[in-house]
Structures are given as C-alpha cells and as structure tokens.
Scaffold this active site. Sequence first.
Site, PDB file in Angstrom:
ATOM      1  N   PHE A 291       3.044 -10.345  11.454  1.00 37.84           N
ATOM      2  CA  PHE A 291       4.315 -10.634  10.508  1.00 37.84           C
ATOM      3  C   PHE A 291       3.800 -10.088   9.015  1.00 37.84           C
ATOM      4  CE2 PHE A 291       6.458 -13.482   7.667  1.00 37.84           C
ATOM      5  CZ  PHE A 291       7.539 -13.657   8.246  1.00 37.84           C
TER       6      PHE A 291
ATOM      7  N   ASP B 298      -3.616 -17.145  12.064  1.00 38.63           N
ATOM      8  CA  ASP B 298      -2.558 -17.793  11.746  1.00 38.63           C
ATOM      9  C   ASP B 298      -1.518 -18.425  12.784  1.00 38.63           C
ATOM     10  OD1 ASP B 298       0.222 -18.052  10.675  1.00 38.63           O
ATOM     11  OD2 ASP B 298       0.074 -16.338   9.504  1.00 38.63           O
TER      12      ASP B 298
ATOM     13  N   LYS C 173       8.388 -24.772  10.472  1.00 37.16           N
ATOM     14  CA  LYS C 173       8.833 -24.053  11.865  1.00 37.16           C
ATOM     15  C   LYS C 173       8.684 -25.380  12.885  1.00 37.16           C
ATOM     16  CE  LYS C 173       7.642 -19.732  10.245  1.00 37.16           C
ATOM     17  NZ  LYS C 173       6.565 -18.491  10.358  1.00 37.16           N
TER      18      LYS C 173
ATOM     19  N   ARG D 267      15.924 -13.218  19.414  1.00 36.09           N
ATOM     20  CA  ARG D 267      14.639 -14.308  19.393  1.00 36.09           C
ATOM     21  C   ARG D 267      15.391 -15.512  19.630  1.00 36.09           C
ATOM     22  NH1 ARG D 267      10.440 -14.929  14.730  1.00 36.09           N
ATOM     23  NH2 ARG D 267      12.415 -15.890  13.734  1.00 36.09           N
TER      24      ARG D 267
HETATM   25  C1  LIG Z   1       6.587 -17.528   9.019  1.00 37.69           C
HETATM   26  C2  LIG Z   1       5.348 -17.064   8.777  1.00 37.69           C
HETATM   27  C3  LIG Z   1       4.477 -16.949   7.830  1.00 37.69           C
HETATM   28  C4  LIG Z   1       5.506 -17.589   6.528  1.00 37.69           C
HETATM   29  O1  LIG Z   1       4.785 -17.464   5.359  1.00 37.69           O
HETATM   30  P1  LIG Z   1       5.353 -18.015   3.930  1.00 37.69           P
HETATM   31  O2  LIG Z   1       4.129 -18.032   2.974  1.00 37.69           O
HETATM   32  O3  LIG Z   1       5.580 -19.610   4.348  1.00 37.69           O
HETATM   33  O4  LIG Z   1       6.458 -17.482   3.436  1.00 37.69           O
HETATM   34  C5  LIG Z   1       3.424 -16.233   7.632  1.00 37.69           C
HETATM   35  N1  LIG Z   1       2.841 -15.844   8.656  1.00 37.69           N
HETATM   36  C6  LIG Z   1       3.535 -15.765   9.735  1.00 37.69           C
HETATM   37  C7  LIG Z   1       2.747 -15.194  11.085  1.00 37.69           C
HETATM   38  C8  LIG Z   1       4.734 -16.379  10.135  1.00 37.69           C
HETATM   39  O5  LIG Z   1       5.168 -16.248  11.220  1.00 37.69           O
END
Ligand SMILES: *Cc1c(COP(=O)(O)O)cnc(C)c1O
Length: 418
Positions: free
Chosen positions: A133, A205, A231, A379
Amino acid sequence: MNNNITRADCLARDAQDPLAPLRDRFDLPPGTIYLDGNSLGARPRAALARARDVVAREWGQDLIRSWNTAGWFDLPKRLGDRLAPLIGAGTGEVVVTDTTSLNLFKALAAALQIQARGPASARRVIVTERSNFPTDIYMAEGLTRWLERGYCLRLVDSIDELPAAIDADCAVLMLTHVNYRTGYQHDMAALTRLAHQNGALVVWDLAHSAGAVPVDLRGAEADFAVGCTYKYLNAGPGAPAFIWVPQRHQAQFAHPLTGWWSHAKPFAMAHGFEACEGIGRALCGTQPVLSLSLVECGLEIFEETSMDAIRAKSLALTDLFIALVEAQCAGHPLGLVTPREHARRGSQVSFTHPHGYAVMAALIKRGVIGDYREPEIMRFGFTPLYTSFADVWDAVAILKELLDREDYDVAAERSNVT
Ligand SMILES: *Cc1c(COP(=O)(O)O)cnc(C)c1O
C-alpha cells in the site's frame, strides 16, 4: 463448475449460518449490498447511541472529569487489550492510537534503532514489496530519507526475491500481510522465520487482516505490527489505528515521537522526557476520544463469535463469489487476481476488467458497493459479520446483467471511488 447454484441454495445456506444473526448488529441501508468493508466497515447499530452518550453525557455533563470517570485516559490500552485476541497478541501489548501511517513510522523507527544498537548495527535497509500500500512505502521512504546515513528502502517485485533481498544489509522486513489490491495473504510464520534467520526484524501491517483473517502474531514470533480499525473492525471513518509491541521488545522500544502520553509521569509536567514502561511507549499525544470510543462498538461484536468461524464463512463467501462470477459471467473479459488457494487468500476477491472503473461505477449505482483500484481492478470485500450468501448471489446477478447489456458508461469521468 457449480453452474447450478440457485438463489434458494444461498438462502438455505443463510438459514444454516451461525453468524447470520450478527448482521442485525449493523445498520445497513436497505437496497444496498455492501462489499466494501475492507475499506470502510459498516456501522454497528450501537455506535450511534455510544456517540450520543460520549457527546451528551461524558463530554456534555461530566466535562473534564470524564478523563477519569469515563476512562478516556485508559481507552487506548483498554481497547488494545480487547483487540489483542483477534491478532494473537497478549494483554498489555496493543494500543489503539494515531493512524496506521504514524504507527508504522514508530514501529520502523524503533526496529531500526534496535538493530543499530545491536550486533546488526551496520544494517541500513528496509525491505518491502513494490505492491505494498503506497502510504507504507511513503512512510518508510520518508523515514530513511530523514535519517540519511545510508538508510534506504529496497523494493521487491515478488516474494521469491525475498531470500536474496534479506541480506547482510537488511535491518527490517516490512510487509503487509494481506495485499490491498490482490487479496494475496502472506505466510506470516514462514516469512518471519526467513527474516529472523537472516538477521532482520519484521514489521507486519495488518490493515486488511485484523478482523478479516485469523492472525497469530505471537505464534509467528513477529516483532511489530500495526493496522487499521476502520476497515474490517468497523470502528468508523478515520478511527484510530493500532500498534502491537510484544513484551520481549517493550524495554527497547523507542521512537522519535516522544509526546507526553508516553512519558513516565505525564501529569508531573516535568522537564525532560522519560519514557514510561510497557506498551504506553507507543503513544504520543491526546487522542480523538469521540472516534476512539466507537472502536469498542465494533470489537464487541467480535466477542460474540470467533475468528475461526469468521474465517470459515469468509472462505465460503469468497469461494461462492468466484464460482458464481466464473459461471454466470463467463465470456466476459474478467480476470481473477485473488488466489484460489485458501491459505493465500484474504477476505476479498479482485477481478480485472478492461472497463473495471466504469463497471464498478455502474454496480455502485445499482446498490452493489465495491471499489476500484488501478489498474483495472474491481475489488469486492466480504465481511462475514454482515454479508449473506444471498447478497453474494444478488451481487453477481447484477454484475451479470450489467456486463451482458454493457450497461456501464466507459466515458464517465473518473472521481475518487475509495
Ligand atoms: C488502509 C491502509 C492504510 C491506511 O493508513 P492510514 O494511515 O489510516 O491512512 C495503511 N496501510 C495499508 C496496508 C492499508 O491497507
């Protein structure tokens, strides 16, 4: 394959589904099939009353006393302890605080420092996947650029490259457990072992894992983890994220965001920073209490079931979706991106289509809410707490109709479908 599944079959599965009653714990708008809980979870019914109570009573009536009487000050730890069982963490190892991006920064900074002070002090490289991400990559880049002194990021294009990439320069392996775009799930235990054998620490993560798939951080002997609550944990838009620091790393856990909430005596207003003991070290400053309070409403629902039950239904839903799309939409240029292998699948299914953006926009207009990710990926997230088998059947029936009639606007202007 499974050409002859009927809607009645799906209704029969719903009637047998032990999780079906939990759908009523959510307030979903009628006429909507919500397949985007991987981006923003649906609202627990209890969240509205909870928000009202926090605003009207805790804030309105009790005012500043609520830091103690309503337990505001302890919320990050209390919620962390409640979340811990979902990710295989222990008590006193998780706090709900800040954003995933910020927590990742803290975990990476701490991991790099632990390495710099140990026998691996020459290691300067963070290894991750190019397909991670973007914010994870941006945060790691930002940290390494700011540190200078040779710190840098190394991106791999496939996990097959990891054994070579985790070399004598690699300080930290940073991976997202379930890929946001493809739904690919890594083997956490095996990759953690690989990193450790090669002298690296691992930061996971869990943004698309917490509440979506069983996670066993302690079993995998992982080093650090972060993740989202908005989420699959249904905590609400922008709700604070979480960070896990296992007991064995807490004494050495230090990061540069040394705000007063991680001070040993925050109310002594002392000169000079002195870190507290334990998981409180992962905190920084005052939290958005209103938003933080709602995290509890999502977690409560998980306590009525188990991640094993959720996983069993998640695989049944995603298997059904794949089978129905492939049977009913055969002949359309759809490409399955998500692994068929159960062990490698998260709780989403992604299909490519040359007009993926337009098709998704048309689906959303018809009340089937998924989302779109570049390039060409539609998705669909499956949240066993509130998605039914009949929802899956209905969503595919609508998709089939749109595709058969080409009832989507290829020329439509693109906007942010998140
Ligand atoms: C959704 C997501 C984020 C979101 O990060 P924020 O700091 O809450 O905006 C970060 N890493 C991954 C892998 C995600 O899927």
